[in-house]
Motif scaffolding. Structure first.
Motif, PDB file in Angstrom:
ATOM      1  N   ALA A 157       3.327   3.269  14.815  1.00  4.51           N
ATOM      2  CA  ALA A 157       3.752   2.540  15.848  1.00  4.51           C
ATOM      3  C   ALA A 157       3.286   1.137  16.759  1.00  4.51           C
ATOM      4  CB  ALA A 157       3.687   3.593  17.235  1.00  4.51           C
ATOM      5  N   HIS A 158       2.396   0.913  15.932  1.00  3.10           N
ATOM      6  CA  HIS A 158       2.006  -0.438  15.845  1.00  3.10           C
ATOM      7  C   HIS A 158       2.560  -1.319  15.023  1.00  3.10           C
ATOM      8  CE1 HIS A 158      -0.405   0.671  19.967  1.00  3.10           C
ATOM      9  NE2 HIS A 158       0.631  -0.015  20.158  1.00  3.10           N
ATOM     10  N   MET A 159       3.727  -1.226  14.113  1.00  2.00           N
ATOM     11  CA  MET A 159       3.604  -1.857  13.345  1.00  2.00           C
ATOM     12  C   MET A 159       4.976  -2.592  13.342  1.00  2.00           C
ATOM     13  SD  MET A 159       3.749  -1.411   9.416  1.00  2.00           S
ATOM     14  CE  MET A 159       4.652  -2.303   7.687  1.00  2.00           C
ATOM     15  N   VAL A 164      15.533  -3.617  11.448  1.00  2.00           N
ATOM     16  CA  VAL A 164      16.045  -4.716  12.973  1.00  2.00           C
ATOM     17  C   VAL A 164      17.028  -3.899  12.975  1.00  2.00           C
ATOM     18  CG1 VAL A 164      15.584  -6.868  13.473  1.00  2.00           C
ATOM     19  CG2 VAL A 164      14.641  -6.277  11.552  1.00  2.00           C
ATOM     20  N   PRO A 165      17.162  -3.351  13.886  1.00  2.00           N
ATOM     21  CA  PRO A 165      18.354  -2.188  14.806  1.00  2.00           C
ATOM     22  C   PRO A 165      19.461  -3.197  14.632  1.00  2.00           C
ATOM     23  CG  PRO A 165      16.355  -0.792  15.156  1.00  2.00           C
ATOM     24  CD  PRO A 165      16.204  -2.694  14.794  1.00  2.00           C
ATOM     25  N   THR A 166      19.402  -4.183  15.587  1.00  2.00           N
ATOM     26  CA  THR A 166      20.612  -4.909  16.150  1.00  2.00           C
ATOM     27  C   THR A 166      20.810  -5.511  15.154  1.00  2.00           C
ATOM     28  OG1 THR A 166      18.776  -6.941  16.625  1.00  2.00           O
ATOM     29  CG2 THR A 166      19.797  -5.353  18.488  1.00  2.00           C
ATOM     30  N   MET A 167      20.150  -5.693  13.803  1.00  2.00           N
ATOM     31  CA  MET A 167      21.127  -6.626  12.425  1.00  2.00           C
ATOM     32  C   MET A 167      21.204  -5.874  11.084  1.00  2.00           C
ATOM     33  SD  MET A 167      19.994  -9.635  13.882  1.00  2.00           S
ATOM     34  CE  MET A 167      19.998 -10.438  15.171  1.00  2.00           C
ATOM     35  N   ALA A 168      20.770  -4.243  11.270  1.00  2.00           N
ATOM     36  CA  ALA A 168      21.089  -3.543   9.867  1.00  2.00           C
ATOM     37  C   ALA A 168      20.844  -2.208  10.286  1.00  2.00           C
ATOM     38  CB  ALA A 168      20.766  -4.863   8.342  1.00  2.00           C
ATOM     39  N   GLY A 169      20.736  -2.002   9.029  1.00  2.00           N
ATOM     40  CA  GLY A 169      19.995  -0.489   8.777  1.00  2.00           C
ATOM     41  C   GLY A 169      18.793  -0.267   8.353  1.00  2.00           C
ATOM     42  N   LYS A 170      18.215   0.451   8.178  1.00  2.01           N
ATOM     43  CA  LYS A 170      16.725   0.430   7.913  1.00  2.01           C
ATOM     44  C   LYS A 170      16.628   0.416   6.276  1.00  2.01           C
ATOM     45  CE  LYS A 170      15.907   4.426  10.331  1.00  2.01           C
ATOM     46  NZ  LYS A 170      15.532   5.565  11.424  1.00  2.01           N
ATOM     47  N   LEU A 171      15.479  -0.269   5.431  1.00  2.93           N
ATOM     48  CA  LEU A 171      15.378   0.332   3.888  1.00  2.93           C
ATOM     49  C   LEU A 171      14.031   0.166   4.013  1.00  2.93           C
ATOM     50  CD1 LEU A 171      16.805   0.128   1.348  1.00  2.93           C
ATOM     51  CD2 LEU A 171      17.008  -2.253   1.588  1.00  2.93           C
ATOM     52  N   ASP A 172      12.855   1.086   3.142  1.00  4.50           N
ATOM     53  CA  ASP A 172      12.253   1.213   2.629  1.00  4.50           C
ATOM     54  C   ASP A 172      11.764   0.565   1.530  1.00  4.50           C
ATOM     55  OD1 ASP A 172      12.743   3.529   4.029  1.00  4.50           O
ATOM     56  OD2 ASP A 172      12.193   5.355   2.507  1.00  4.50           O
ATOM     57  N   CYS A 184       8.467  -0.407  12.308  1.00 11.53           N
ATOM     58  CA  CYS A 184       8.598  -0.048  10.251  1.00 11.53           C
ATOM     59  C   CYS A 184       9.269   1.653  11.317  1.00 11.53           C
ATOM     60  CB  CYS A 184       6.908  -0.076  10.461  1.00 11.53           C
ATOM     61  SG  CYS A 184       6.762   1.091   9.158  1.00 11.53           S
ATOM     62  N   ALA A 185       9.917   1.740  10.463  1.00 13.44           N
ATOM     63  CA  ALA A 185      10.409   3.788  10.486  1.00 13.44           C
ATOM     64  C   ALA A 185       9.849   4.722   9.424  1.00 13.44           C
ATOM     65  CB  ALA A 185      12.168   3.081  10.936  1.00 13.44           C
ATOM     66  N   GLU A 186       9.055   3.992   8.908  1.00 10.99           N
ATOM     67  CA  GLU A 186       8.756   5.469   8.217  1.00 10.99           C
ATOM     68  C   GLU A 186       7.120   5.277   8.271  1.00 10.99           C
ATOM     69  OE1 GLU A 186      10.466   6.906   5.406  1.00 10.99           O
ATOM     70  OE2 GLU A 186       8.442   8.195   5.211  1.00 10.99           O
ATOM     71  N   PHE A 187       6.959   6.702   8.850  1.00 11.07           N
ATOM     72  CA  PHE A 187       5.067   7.139   8.957  1.00 11.07           C
ATOM     73  C   PHE A 187       4.376   6.611   7.818  1.00 11.07           C
ATOM     74  CE2 PHE A 187       1.447   9.318   9.690  1.00 11.07           C
ATOM     75  CZ  PHE A 187       1.030   9.105  10.818  1.00 11.07           C
ATOM     76  N   CYS A 188       3.523   5.299   8.156  1.00  9.22           N
ATOM     77  CA  CYS A 188       2.798   5.184   7.357  1.00  9.22           C
ATOM     78  C   CYS A 188       1.052   5.088   7.581  1.00  9.22           C
ATOM     79  CB  CYS A 188       2.900   3.686   7.431  1.00  9.22           C
ATOM     80  SG  CYS A 188       3.455   2.881   8.823  1.00  9.22           S
ATOM     81  N   ASP A 241       0.932  -0.835   0.142  1.00  8.42           N
ATOM     82  CA  ASP A 241      -0.132  -0.029   0.402  1.00  8.42           C
ATOM     83  C   ASP A 241       0.888   1.278   0.248  1.00  8.42           C
ATOM     84  OD1 ASP A 241       0.621  -0.344   2.502  1.00  8.42           O
ATOM     85  OD2 ASP A 241      -1.540  -1.362   3.372  1.00  8.42           O
ATOM     86  N   VAL A 242       0.969   1.600   1.436  1.00  4.89           N
ATOM     87  CA  VAL A 242       2.186   2.936   1.097  1.00  4.89           C
ATOM     88  C   VAL A 242       3.425   2.489   1.309  1.00  4.89           C
ATOM     89  CG1 VAL A 242       0.160   4.050   1.932  1.00  4.89           C
ATOM     90  CG2 VAL A 242       1.815   3.183   4.067  1.00  4.89           C
ATOM     91  N   ILE A 243       4.669   3.466   1.667  1.00  7.66           N
ATOM     92  CA  ILE A 243       5.428   3.598   1.965  1.00  7.66           C
ATOM     93  C   ILE A 243       5.633   2.973   3.153  1.00  7.66           C
ATOM     94  CG2 ILE A 243       8.550   4.305   2.404  1.00  7.66           C
ATOM     95  CD1 ILE A 243       7.337   6.402  -0.531  1.00  7.66           C
ATOM     96  N   HIS A 244       6.322   1.655   3.875  1.00  9.17           N
ATOM     97  CA  HIS A 244       6.817   1.332   4.982  1.00  9.17           C
ATOM     98  C   HIS A 244       8.624   1.500   4.922  1.00  9.17           C
ATOM     99  CE1 HIS A 244       2.599   0.111   5.559  1.00  9.17           C
ATOM    100  NE2 HIS A 244       3.135   0.143   4.613  1.00  9.17           N
ATOM    101  N   SER A 245       8.892   1.449   6.197  1.00  7.41           N
ATOM    102  CA  SER A 245      10.304   0.881   5.790  1.00  7.41           C
ATOM    103  C   SER A 245      10.855   0.124   7.406  1.00  7.41           C
ATOM    104  CB  SER A 245      10.978   2.398   6.495  1.00  7.41           C
ATOM    105  OG  SER A 245      12.333   1.958   6.620  1.00  7.41           O
ATOM    106  N   PHE A 246      11.901  -1.244   7.122  1.00  7.13           N
ATOM    107  CA  PHE A 246      11.905  -2.836   8.154  1.00  7.13           C
ATOM    108  C   PHE A 246      13.300  -2.280   7.863  1.00  7.13           C
ATOM    109  CE2 PHE A 246      14.664  -6.251   7.562  1.00  7.13           C
ATOM    110  CZ  PHE A 246      13.532  -7.257   7.883  1.00  7.13           C
TER     111      PHE A 246
END
Ligand code: CUA
Length: 332
Positions: free
Chosen positions: A211-213, A171-179, A202-206, A164-169
């Motif tokens: 916040a609950h993603m 996992v801070p302990t594993m790698a940087g974020k990617l849209d 999720c690191a992109e406001f969607c 649907d919209v832009i999200h961002s994956f």
């Protein structure tokens, strides 16, 4: 000892940020490379900052006494010129170190790209995660949701997409974020080393429930991972419990239009796959811990738990909601 006790209240707010969701506590190769780059940048920029302050202090306290002569002496001119060359040299060295460090970190993020990696697809939805694994044995895709399992010491290639919209994956302990961008596929390699539970977010406001993603991440030994994946590949097993059986019948009606429970008539694709929902650690994308009571609350009042969620309030009698929760809690 007393000093440590006094520090405790100051450290308490930080306790929630460490370990399971902190880039400062890396549990994999990619996060370690990024943390090293961060430390290098802090050291180089910190050193330049201290040198600038030292130069400022020196110029304030060691200036020439005024002699009444308006033109500066040739000695001051020479010193200024020398200082300018030293500053330019420091900047050049600092920038070169940063460019080199960035290049090395960038290369290490992609160093596993040519290797045979476990393939996983993660698709962002408002507000949950569809997760599919390619079974290395059979080559077919096995679907689950909101919980990512990774084998330790092996690279997993995660292909990211959005429904649907832009999200961002992230996992801070594993790698940087990617849209996760609609119509595009982005690829992220994860090579976890530390075994245990971690958290992704999720690191992109969607939208309202951004916040609950969230999702749980479990890094386990390759043998545990293989066993887990083969269990996930199985269809649901019917519970001998009469109440759960009634729940299965109720579920197949309205709920099955949106959710899959493999091995049953429920085959909707709009919501998360629930075939083994009770094996997961949380429900509603990391919103509530997995428990029968929480399942029942979520079924009865989804809009109260997660306002705006696309999960509708299905008019079920309390007895039927109880039966459906019992059924879902049996889907291990
Ligand atoms: Cu999805 Cu924020």
């Amino acid at each position: 000892m007393t000093r440590r006790v006094l520090l405790l209240p100051l450290l308490t707010p930080l306790a929630g940020c460490v370990d399971i969701q902190s880039p400062l506590a890396p549990g994999g190769d990619q996060a370690t490379a990024l943390l090293r780059l961060l430390i290098l940048m802090l050291v180089v920029c910190g050193a330049v900052y201290l040198l600038v302050l030292a130069g400022l202090g020196w110029s304030l306290f060691r200036r020439e006494r005024p002699t009444g002569n308006a033109t500066p002496s040739p000695a001051i001119d020479q010193r200024l010129e020398k200082g300018a060359w030293v500053a330019a040299g420091i900047i050049l060295v600092g920038l070169t170190v940063l460019i080199f460090g960035t290049f090395v970190a960038d290369r290490s993020l992609f160093s596993t790209r040519g290797q045979r990696a476990l393939e996983v697809r993660v698709t962002g939805h408002q507000w949950w995660w569809r997760i599919q694994y390619r079974d290395p044995a059979s080559g077919r895709w096995i679907e689950t949701a909101n919980e990512l399992h990774l084998p330790a010491g092996r690279t997993t290639r995660v292909t990211l997409a959005s429904a649907d919209v832009i999200h961002s994956f992230w996992v801070p302990t594993m790698a940087g974020k990617l849209d996760m961008i609609p119509g595009r596929r982005n690829v992220l390699d994860l090579t976890p080393r530390a075994i245990g539970w971690f958290r992704g977010q999720c690191a992109e406001f969607c939208g309202a429930q951004h916040a609950h993603m969230a999702f749980d991440v479990k890094v386990e030994t390759p043998a545990e991972f293989t066993a887990w994946l083969s269990a996930q590949a199985q269809p649901a097993t019917a519970s001998p419990d009469a109440m759960a059986a009634r729940g299965a019948t109720v579920f197949a009606g309205p709920c099955g239009a949106c959710h899959v429970v493999r091995g049953t008539a429920a085959n909707g694709r709009a919501g998360p796959d629930l075939t083994h929902i009770a094996s997961r650690r949380s429900i509603a994308a990391g919103t509530l811990p997995m428990a029968r009571g929480n399942l029942q609350g979520w079924i009865a009042q989804p809009q109260a738990v997660k306002p705006g969620t696309s999960m509708p309030t299905v008019p079920l009698t309390p007895a039927n909601a109880n039966a459906v929760a019992r059924y879902l809690a049996s889907l291990t």
